[in-house]
Design a protein around this motif. Structure first.
Motif, PDB file in Angstrom:
ATOM      1  N   TRP A 188       0.834  -1.207   0.000  1.00 23.74           N
ATOM      2  CA  TRP A 188       0.000   0.000   0.000  1.00 23.74           C
ATOM      3  C   TRP A 188       0.863   1.248   0.000  1.00 23.74           C
ATOM      4  O   TRP A 188       0.527   2.256  -0.646  1.00 23.74           O
ATOM      5  N   PHE A 189       1.982   1.213   0.734  1.00 22.76           N
ATOM      6  CA  PHE A 189       2.876   2.370   0.822  1.00 22.76           C
ATOM      7  C   PHE A 189       3.498   2.655  -0.539  1.00 22.76           C
ATOM      8  O   PHE A 189       3.526   3.800  -1.017  1.00 22.76           O
ATOM      9  N   ASN A 190       3.996   1.600  -1.188  1.00 26.06           N
ATOM     10  CA  ASN A 190       4.650   1.751  -2.488  1.00 26.06           C
ATOM     11  C   ASN A 190       3.671   2.290  -3.532  1.00 26.06           C
ATOM     12  O   ASN A 190       3.978   3.222  -4.274  1.00 26.06           O
ATOM     13  N   GLU A 191       2.476   1.704  -3.577  1.00 26.96           N
ATOM     14  CA  GLU A 191       1.498   2.133  -4.573  1.00 26.96           C
ATOM     15  C   GLU A 191       0.872   3.481  -4.206  1.00 26.96           C
ATOM     16  O   GLU A 191       0.623   4.319  -5.077  1.00 26.96           O
ATOM     17  N   GLY A 192       0.614   3.690  -2.932  1.00 29.00           N
ATOM     18  CA  GLY A 192       0.019   4.955  -2.513  1.00 29.00           C
ATOM     19  C   GLY A 192       0.932   6.138  -2.780  1.00 29.00           C
ATOM     20  O   GLY A 192       0.488   7.199  -3.240  1.00 29.00           O
ATOM     21  N   LEU A 193       2.230   5.981  -2.508  1.00 29.87           N
ATOM     22  CA  LEU A 193       3.171   7.066  -2.755  1.00 29.87           C
ATOM     23  C   LEU A 193       3.325   7.326  -4.249  1.00 29.87           C
ATOM     24  O   LEU A 193       3.411   8.481  -4.694  1.00 29.87           O
ATOM     25  N   ALA A 194       3.360   6.241  -5.045  1.00 33.69           N
ATOM     26  CA  ALA A 194       3.480   6.401  -6.491  1.00 33.69           C
ATOM     27  C   ALA A 194       2.262   7.114  -7.064  1.00 33.69           C
ATOM     28  O   ALA A 194       2.380   7.971  -7.950  1.00 33.69           O
ATOM     29  N   GLU A 195       1.065   6.789  -6.563  1.00 40.04           N
ATOM     30  CA  GLU A 195      -0.142   7.472  -7.026  1.00 40.04           C
ATOM     31  C   GLU A 195      -0.170   8.932  -6.558  1.00 40.04           C
ATOM     32  O   GLU A 195      -0.642   9.827  -7.277  1.00 40.04           O
ATOM     33  N   TYR A 196       0.339   9.186  -5.377  1.00 42.02           N
ATOM     34  CA  TYR A 196       0.381  10.545  -4.838  1.00 42.02           C
ATOM     35  C   TYR A 196       1.244  11.455  -5.728  1.00 42.02           C
ATOM     36  O   TYR A 196       0.882  12.606  -5.993  1.00 42.02           O
ATOM     37  N   TYR A 197       2.371  10.923  -6.182  1.00 43.75           N
ATOM     38  CA  TYR A 197       3.300  11.754  -6.962  1.00 43.75           C
ATOM     39  C   TYR A 197       3.048  11.697  -8.464  1.00 43.75           C
ATOM     40  O   TYR A 197       3.659  12.463  -9.217  1.00 43.75           O
ATOM     41  N   THR A 223      -2.471  -4.786   4.978  1.00 43.85           N
ATOM     42  CA  THR A 223      -1.830  -6.101   5.067  1.00 43.85           C
ATOM     43  C   THR A 223      -1.730  -6.800   3.710  1.00 43.85           C
ATOM     44  O   THR A 223      -1.245  -7.926   3.638  1.00 43.85           O
ATOM     45  N   ALA A 224      -2.164  -6.164   2.632  1.00 47.34           N
ATOM     46  CA  ALA A 224      -2.092  -6.786   1.310  1.00 47.34           C
ATOM     47  C   ALA A 224      -0.640  -7.022   0.917  1.00 47.34           C
ATOM     48  O   ALA A 224       0.222  -6.152   1.103  1.00 47.34           O
ATOM     49  N   ALA A 225      -0.360  -8.204   0.369  1.00 49.10           N
ATOM     50  CA  ALA A 225       0.988  -8.557  -0.082  1.00 49.10           C
ATOM     51  C   ALA A 225       1.011  -8.575  -1.604  1.00 49.10           C
ATOM     52  O   ALA A 225      -0.003  -8.417  -2.275  1.00 49.10           O
ATOM     53  N   HIS A 226       2.215  -8.783  -2.158  1.00 51.82           N
ATOM     54  CA  HIS A 226       2.370  -8.776  -3.610  1.00 51.82           C
ATOM     55  C   HIS A 226       1.562  -9.899  -4.272  1.00 51.82           C
ATOM     56  O   HIS A 226       1.143  -9.753  -5.424  1.00 51.82           O
ATOM     57  N   ASP A 227       1.355 -11.007  -3.560  1.00 52.30           N
ATOM     58  CA  ASP A 227       0.612 -12.122  -4.148  1.00 52.30           C
ATOM     59  C   ASP A 227      -0.861 -12.108  -3.729  1.00 52.30           C
ATOM     60  O   ASP A 227      -1.586 -13.069  -3.962  1.00 52.30           O
ATOM     61  N   SER A 228      -1.303 -11.039  -3.114  1.00 49.48           N
ATOM     62  CA  SER A 228      -2.683 -10.966  -2.645  1.00 49.48           C
ATOM     63  C   SER A 228      -3.644 -10.741  -3.805  1.00 49.48           C
ATOM     64  O   SER A 228      -3.404  -9.899  -4.667  1.00 49.48           O
ATOM     65  N   PRO A 229      -4.768 -11.482  -3.847  1.00 50.51           N
ATOM     66  CA  PRO A 229      -5.779 -11.213  -4.877  1.00 50.51           C
ATOM     67  C   PRO A 229      -6.278  -9.772  -4.832  1.00 50.51           C
ATOM     68  O   PRO A 229      -6.628  -9.192  -5.852  1.00 50.51           O
ATOM     69  N   LEU A 230      -6.273  -9.189  -3.658  1.00 51.00           N
ATOM     70  CA  LEU A 230      -6.697  -7.809  -3.506  1.00 51.00           C
ATOM     71  C   LEU A 230      -5.843  -6.878  -4.354  1.00 51.00           C
ATOM     72  O   LEU A 230      -6.320  -5.868  -4.881  1.00 51.00           O
ATOM     73  N   TYR A 231      -4.569  -7.224  -4.484  1.00 52.50           N
ATOM     74  CA  TYR A 231      -3.625  -6.393  -5.234  1.00 52.50           C
ATOM     75  C   TYR A 231      -3.586  -6.766  -6.705  1.00 52.50           C
ATOM     76  O   TYR A 231      -3.335  -5.917  -7.557  1.00 52.50           O
ATOM     77  N   ALA A 290       7.553   1.190   8.469  1.00 50.27           N
ATOM     78  CA  ALA A 290       8.575   0.304   9.030  1.00 50.27           C
ATOM     79  C   ALA A 290       7.967  -0.650  10.054  1.00 50.27           C
ATOM     80  O   ALA A 290       8.330  -1.843  10.105  1.00 50.27           O
ATOM     81  N   LEU A 291       7.043  -0.170  10.865  1.00 52.13           N
ATOM     82  CA  LEU A 291       6.396  -1.033  11.861  1.00 52.13           C
ATOM     83  C   LEU A 291       5.581  -2.128  11.184  1.00 52.13           C
ATOM     84  O   LEU A 291       5.587  -3.287  11.613  1.00 52.13           O
ATOM     85  N   LEU A 292       4.888  -1.774  10.111  1.00 51.98           N
ATOM     86  CA  LEU A 292       4.111  -2.780   9.385  1.00 51.98           C
ATOM     87  C   LEU A 292       5.039  -3.790   8.711  1.00 51.98           C
ATOM     88  O   LEU A 292       4.741  -4.990   8.676  1.00 51.98           O
ATOM     89  N   SER A 293       6.173  -3.323   8.174  1.00 53.25           N
ATOM     90  CA  SER A 293       7.139  -4.236   7.558  1.00 53.25           C
ATOM     91  C   SER A 293       7.711  -5.207   8.575  1.00 53.25           C
ATOM     92  O   SER A 293       8.086  -6.326   8.237  1.00 53.25           O
ATOM     93  N   ALA A 294       7.773  -4.768   9.830  1.00 49.89           N
ATOM     94  CA  ALA A 294       8.288  -5.624  10.908  1.00 49.89           C
ATOM     95  C   ALA A 294       7.221  -6.560  11.461  1.00 49.89           C
ATOM     96  O   ALA A 294       7.422  -7.189  12.501  1.00 49.89           O
ATOM     97  N   ARG A 295       6.070  -6.647  10.755  1.00 49.50           N
ATOM     98  CA  ARG A 295       4.978  -7.568  11.083  1.00 49.50           C
ATOM     99  C   ARG A 295       4.190  -7.167  12.331  1.00 49.50           C
ATOM    100  O   ARG A 295       3.526  -7.998  12.951  1.00 49.50           O
ATOM    101  N   MET A 296       4.247  -5.901  12.698  1.00 47.47           N
ATOM    102  CA  MET A 296       3.391  -5.432  13.776  1.00 47.47           C
ATOM    103  C   MET A 296       1.957  -5.342  13.247  1.00 47.47           C
ATOM    104  O   MET A 296       1.738  -5.030  12.076  1.00 47.47           O
ATOM    105  N   THR A 297       0.983  -5.622  14.098  1.00 49.09           N
ATOM    106  CA  THR A 297      -0.403  -5.557  13.659  1.00 49.09           C
ATOM    107  C   THR A 297      -0.747  -4.119  13.270  1.00 49.09           C
ATOM    108  O   THR A 297      -0.223  -3.162  13.858  1.00 49.09           O
ATOM    109  N   PRO A 298      -1.625  -3.926  12.269  1.00 45.46           N
ATOM    110  CA  PRO A 298      -1.954  -2.569  11.840  1.00 45.46           C
ATOM    111  C   PRO A 298      -2.457  -1.668  12.967  1.00 45.46           C
ATOM    112  O   PRO A 298      -2.094  -0.500  13.033  1.00 45.46           O
ATOM    113  N   ASP A 299      -3.290  -2.204  13.864  1.00 49.13           N
ATOM    114  CA  ASP A 299      -3.822  -1.366  14.941  1.00 49.13           C
ATOM    115  C   ASP A 299      -2.720  -0.899  15.875  1.00 49.13           C
ATOM    116  O   ASP A 299      -2.654   0.285  16.247  1.00 49.13           O
ATOM    117  N   LYS A 300      -1.820  -1.814  16.240  1.00 48.81           N
ATOM    118  CA  LYS A 300      -0.734  -1.445  17.148  1.00 48.81           C
ATOM    119  C   LYS A 300       0.238  -0.480  16.469  1.00 48.81           C
ATOM    120  O   LYS A 300       0.705   0.484  17.088  1.00 48.81           O
TER     121      LYS A 300
END
Length: 630
Positions: free
Chosen positions: A150-159, A196-204, A241-251
């Motif tokens: 989401w970060f990679n795609e969101g930033l690319a769409e932003y710019y 939490t969507a990954a590169h192999d996620s159907p959502l993506y 960075a926290l999400l990349s470290a597998r922390m839950t989104p809420d935390k």
């Protein structure tokens, strides 16, 4: 008005050509080019269009560079842009679907050394959005290790909507994307699913969901960077960075922003209220950016025009058509460096290494040879290792070293040099220095980090290798990199705590053929298996198997024995007896470097002629983990 689209095209060099005859090559004439600091723009469009495209792309890059100077430098790649005067002249060089040209206004094809962009003058401004989007990906991937999708795609769409204004003195960032806003008024995904969507996620990946995912990623990034008077902008990188470290989104949300995930989602949805316009920012530069007005637009030799088209067709996976264009280029100018360079890679992809080397040798000898020419030569030499006309390590290393002399900021050149030198136990210092330079220039490249860790492990610098491997084993996006990191960590764990007191003995019950039936891969302390008995005329040594080179002349095994490096020859694998006493080591023995090197017992017949080869290889045995030769 005619609607156009734009595609991102991967490098499809090995894709077979479409069935059918290759059309005749139309002579290319009256092409023009402008070489700006970061782009080579050429094509059959007029001088004004060539200059306009160069200004647009340089402006976008300069604006990003002013905002993220270290990132844009790390992502530096040569980029060639081909501009067609009309959709008609562009059509033969469009991507195809089911044999027909797709209705696109342009495409972006990333490369390990050079990016290629193709677009048509008829497309107007539309192709630039996706080109900007993909350029942002190149920046992010070069400086971040495994960024959330989401970060990679969101930033690319932003710019992607960045606009340089005021004659190159300002940039407008964060412009509204009405299509995204309209879609999100009727469709919405749970924010946790987006995060939490990954590169192999159907959502993506599924088309019917991807547009919602892109829209919501853009909306979230827009809010975090500009919403609430940019109150959250400084915490966005920490959140990722926290999400990349597998922390839950809420935390992660609470730690980064002091908000619950539910509260963040509520705020983002309210942020898109059509009654309130979204904020934008205007960045003012101290001096004008994208100053290409004084640069000359010059004629392109007809041969180089055909060479550029041949390269486009290579990347579109149409080798027969590409070869026709390259042959046309060489018929016009037998010394055309770009044509020889592309032809060399094309032939190498077809495993025609001898012919490929001839073309690359002609390219590096030409007056126009560049850093890329030498780099390409080195890559083809690497590809040729297991085929006819293979090169030795020194020849390959010279090619990459010469490339780096001409372009000392090219990360992959250092990575390739490190890989070549990592195969020699006497050149590991050089390999480590090159790998470190590669990771400094491109800290987001996990494969470079893995290579450095492998070299450090080969040098027994386990303390330095371990933290790199721990990070890769936990967060690398590529499954192969992650798996290799875990395997190397396991290897380090074993060799740092070896079994004690191994001596020759009869295997205990439960052990057959020298393999522990318990499945641990290591034999119990107090014994070693009974190895293969040497026959008359044979000798045996213990050492580390560092590589196996395979050529048309046969096999060469390189083994480091204490302070000496020995070479052993064999005609083919079938002539060598391979025995393993480890359950963790199975499968086929392959050509190339062995990283990390394996402890082996080699049985050979000594050479009677002297020279570089110590003898003929008879057997290679892989002793149990923790074994030490007595």
């Amino acid at each position: 008005m005619k609607t156009t689209a734009v595609l991102v095209v991967g490098w499809l060099l090995a894709t077979p050509a479409l069935a059918g005859a290759v059309p005749a090559v139309a002579r290319q004439k009256n092409w023009l080019t402008l070489r700006s600091p970061n782009f080579t723009v050429l094509g059959d469009a007029g001088a004004g269009e060539i200059r306009r495209v160069a200004e647009r792309l340089e402006g976008f890059r300069d604006a990003l560079g002013a905002l993220f100077p270290s990132a844009i430098e790390a992502a530096s790649r040569a980029t060639t842009v081909v501009v067609f005067r009309s959709d008609r002249s562009f059509e033969p060089f469009k991507p195809r679907y089911e044999g027909k040209p797709q209705s696109v206004g342009g495409y972006f094809t990333p490369g390990e050394a050079v990016h290629y962009i193709a677009l048509t003058q008829d497309g107007g401004d539309e192709p630039f959005g996706i080109i900007y989007h993909e350029y942002v990906h190149a920046v992010v991937n070069a400086v971040m290790s495994s960024p959330p999708v989401w970060f990679n795609e969101g930033l690319a769409e932003y710019y992607r909507t960045l606009e340089v204004t005021s004659n190159g003195r300002q940039a407008l960032i964060g412009k509204l994307q009405p299509d995204h806003v309209l879609r999100l008024q009727t469709e919405w995904l749970p924010l946790e699913a987006v995060l939490t969507a990954a590169h192999d996620s159907p959502l993506y990946n599924e088309r019917n969901k991807a547009s919602v995912f892109y829209a919501e990623s853009w909306a979230l990034m827009h809010y975090l960077l500009l919403g609430d008077n940019a109150a959250h902008a400084k915490q966005v990188a920490r959140f990722a960075a926290l999400l990349s470290a597998r922390m839950t989104p809420d935390k992660a949300c609470q730690q980064a922003f002091g908000l619950t995930l539910a509260e963040l989602e509520k705020r983002v949805r309210a942020y898109l209220n059509p009654a309130a316009p979204l904020p934008m920012i205007r960045v003012t530069f101290s001096e004008r950016i994208a100053k290409v007005g004084a640069l000359p637009v010059t004629p392109v030799p007809d041969a180089e025009a055909h060479a550029a088209l041949g390269e486009l067709l290579i990347r579109l996976g149409r080798p027969d058509e590409a070869r026709a264009q390259l042959e046309a280029a060489l018929a016009l100018d037998a010394s055309c460096v770009p044509a020889h360079e592309s032809m060399g890679r094309l032939l190498a992809a077809a495993s025609q290494f001898a012919q490929a080397r001839d073309h690359l040798a002609a390219a590096i000898a030409g007056p126009g040879a560049t850093w890329l020419t030498h780099y390409t030569y080195g890559r083809v030499l690497v590809q040729a290792r297991s085929g006819a006309g293979s090169a030795d390590d020194d020849e390959v290393a010279r090619a990459f070293a010469r490339s780096l002399e001409l372009r000392p900021d090219f990360a992959d050149g250092y990575a390739q040099l490190a890989w070549v030198r990592s195969g020699s136990t006497t050149r590991l210092d050089e390999a480590a220095a090159a790998a470190r330079k590669a990771t400094e220039l491109a800290p987001g490249k996990d494969d470079y980090a893995l290579l450095l860790a492998q070299i450090l492990a080969n040098r027994q610098e386990f303390a330095a290798a371990r933290p790199i491997l721990v990070r890769l084993a936990g967060s690398a996006a590529d499954a192969g990199v992650k798996g290799s990191a875990r395997e190397l960590l396991a290897y380090i764990d074993r060799v740092e705590t070896p079994a004690e007191g191994l001596a020759r003995a009869t295997p205990p019950s439960g052990v057959t053929g020298g393999v522990d039936a318990s499945g641990t891969g290591a034999l119990p302390a107090g014994y070693v298996p009974v190895f293969r008995e040497s026959k008359a005329g044979e000798q045996r040594k213990a050492g580390r198997l560092t590589r196996i080179d395979c050529t048309s002349a046969g096999l060469t095994f390189t083994v480091a024995v204490k302070d000496t490096v020995l070479a052993f020859a064999a005609a083919r694998f079938e002539d060598v007896e391979f025995l393993t006493y480890r359950e963790d080591l199975a499968g086929q023995v392959q050509c190339g470097a062995r990283t990390p090197p394996d402890l082996v017992l080699v049985t050979y017949r000594p050479s009677q002629e002297g020279g570089e080869v110590a003898g003929s290889m008879v057997a290679v045995e892989f002793p149990p983990l923790g074994y030490t030769e007595k």
